[in-house]
Design an enzyme around this catalytic site. Structure first.
Site, PDB file in Angstrom:
ATOM      1  N   GLY A  28       0.546  -1.238  -0.081  1.00 29.46           N
ATOM      2  CA  GLY A  28      -0.098   0.061  -0.157  1.00 29.46           C
ATOM      3  C   GLY A  28       0.589   0.929  -0.169  1.00 29.46           C
ATOM      4  CG  ASP A  78       9.753 -10.323   3.314  1.00 30.84           C
ATOM      5  OD1 ASP A  78       9.576 -10.228   2.365  1.00 30.84           O
ATOM      6  OD2 ASP A  78      10.828 -10.845   3.559  1.00 30.84           O
ATOM      7  CG  LEU A  79       3.071  -8.941   2.303  1.00 28.69           C
ATOM      8  CD1 LEU A  79       2.326  -8.236   1.187  1.00 28.69           C
ATOM      9  CD2 LEU A  79       2.719  -9.078   3.146  1.00 28.69           C
ATOM     10  CG  ASN A 105      -1.526  -3.701  -4.575  1.00 30.28           C
ATOM     11  OD1 ASN A 105      -2.287  -3.495  -6.034  1.00 30.28           O
ATOM     12  ND2 ASN A 105      -0.620  -2.914  -3.796  1.00 30.28           N
ATOM     13  CB  SER A 157      -2.201  -8.528 -14.600  1.00 30.13           C
ATOM     14  OG  SER A 157      -1.614  -8.007 -15.350  1.00 30.13           O
ATOM     15  CE1 TYR A 170       2.584  -9.742 -11.018  1.00 28.34           C
ATOM     16  CE2 TYR A 170       2.358  -9.486 -13.390  1.00 28.34           C
ATOM     17  CZ  TYR A 170       2.453  -8.775 -12.792  1.00 28.34           C
ATOM     18  OH  TYR A 170       1.606  -7.762 -12.317  1.00 28.34           O
ATOM     19  CB  ALA A 173       1.645 -15.522  -9.919  1.00 22.72           C
TER      20      ALA A 173
END
Length: 263
Positions: A28, A78-79, A105, A157, A170, A173
């Site tokens: 965010g 840190d996700l 996000n 996306s 990417y 995912a």
């Protein structure tokens, strides 16, 4: 900056159901995520956001202080560390007194070729682009189930639909996120929890302008889009607001494209 914030709300919808709601946003501090944080805060929601970019996070909070009643809370996390993720979610839920909305996000669309992908690179990419989405959802579900409601919005996306090249892990995912969204919508629906996905196109964030918006790429975007203008972070954020609000209370299991008509 204050004028920019006023422009976010002056000509667009206000959602009374979002006032006072508790919202968690990953990634965010900048880009689309920062716009999402700002839009929710300006709707009167109580927001906590997760990131590792301290300076941009502080700047975002400072920019909102004069404009909102409840200043967003920044949790450095840190996700890719699932234990840290869970601890941060619990802290945020404790601070906010619950969670009504989760916006997954965070992502990293680092360019890579097929040949240079190692098992280690694959795992590292999935660890930021897919794994946190699942474990964030897992972490908020007990509170949402107890409340009998919730809106989860997963950011995918259009990259997997075009499809884009030069980012195969990417892309994998982002495609998986749509599948995850659909199955969890059915698993969580009986508890009153909605799960939807948003699929942005070529969004003109500051990072994208700095790193990839060459004249050639801009020409490709304009040739591909039906609308011949930049698609901005706030275009995405306004859709996220709608999917979080009670106005969309019958909508779940859906994927919404915001791309100016590219796909």
């Amino acid at each position: 900056m204050e004028e920019e914030h006023r422009s976010l709300t002056s000509h667009f919808a206000t959602y009374p159901s979002l006032e006072g709601r508790s919202v968690l946003v990953t990634g965010g501090a900048t880009g689309i995520g920062a716009s999402i944080v700002s839009h929710f805060a300006l709707q009167g929601a109580r927001v906590a956001f997760f990131d590792v970019q301290d300076d941009p996070a502080r700047e975002l909070i400072e920019s909102l202080k004069a404009e909102v009643d409840a200043v967003p809370e920044y949790l450095r996390c840190d996700l890719t560390d699932v234990n840290a993720l869970k601890a941060s979610v619990n802290r945020a839920i404790g601070t906010l007194g619950g969670v009504d909305v989760l916006v997954n996000n965070a992502a990293n669309d680092q360019r890579h070729t097929i040949d240079e992908v190692t098992p280690e690179y694959w795992d590292a990419s999935i660890a930021i682009n897919l794994r946190p989405q699942f474990f964030m959802i897992q972490s908020v579900l007990p509170a949402m189930k107890a409340a009998g409601r919730g809106s989860i919005i997963n950011m995918s996306s259009i990259a997997w639909m075009i499809p884009s090249t030069g980012v195969p892990v990417y892309i994998a995912a982002k495609a998986a996120i749509v599948g995850l969204t659909r199955t969890l919508a059915h698993e969580c629906g009986p508890q009153g929890i909605r799960v939807n996905a948003v699929l942005p196109g070529a969004i003109a964030t500051e990072k994208q302008r700095r790193l990839v918006y060459t004249p050639e790429y801009k020409a490709e975007i304009m040739a591909s889009q039906a609308l011949k203008r930049d698609v901005l972070p706030e275009d995405v954020a306004r859709l996220v607001l709608f999917l979080a609000a009670d106005d969309s209370s019958a909508i779940t299991n859906q994927s919404y494209v915001v791309d100016g008509g590219w796909v």
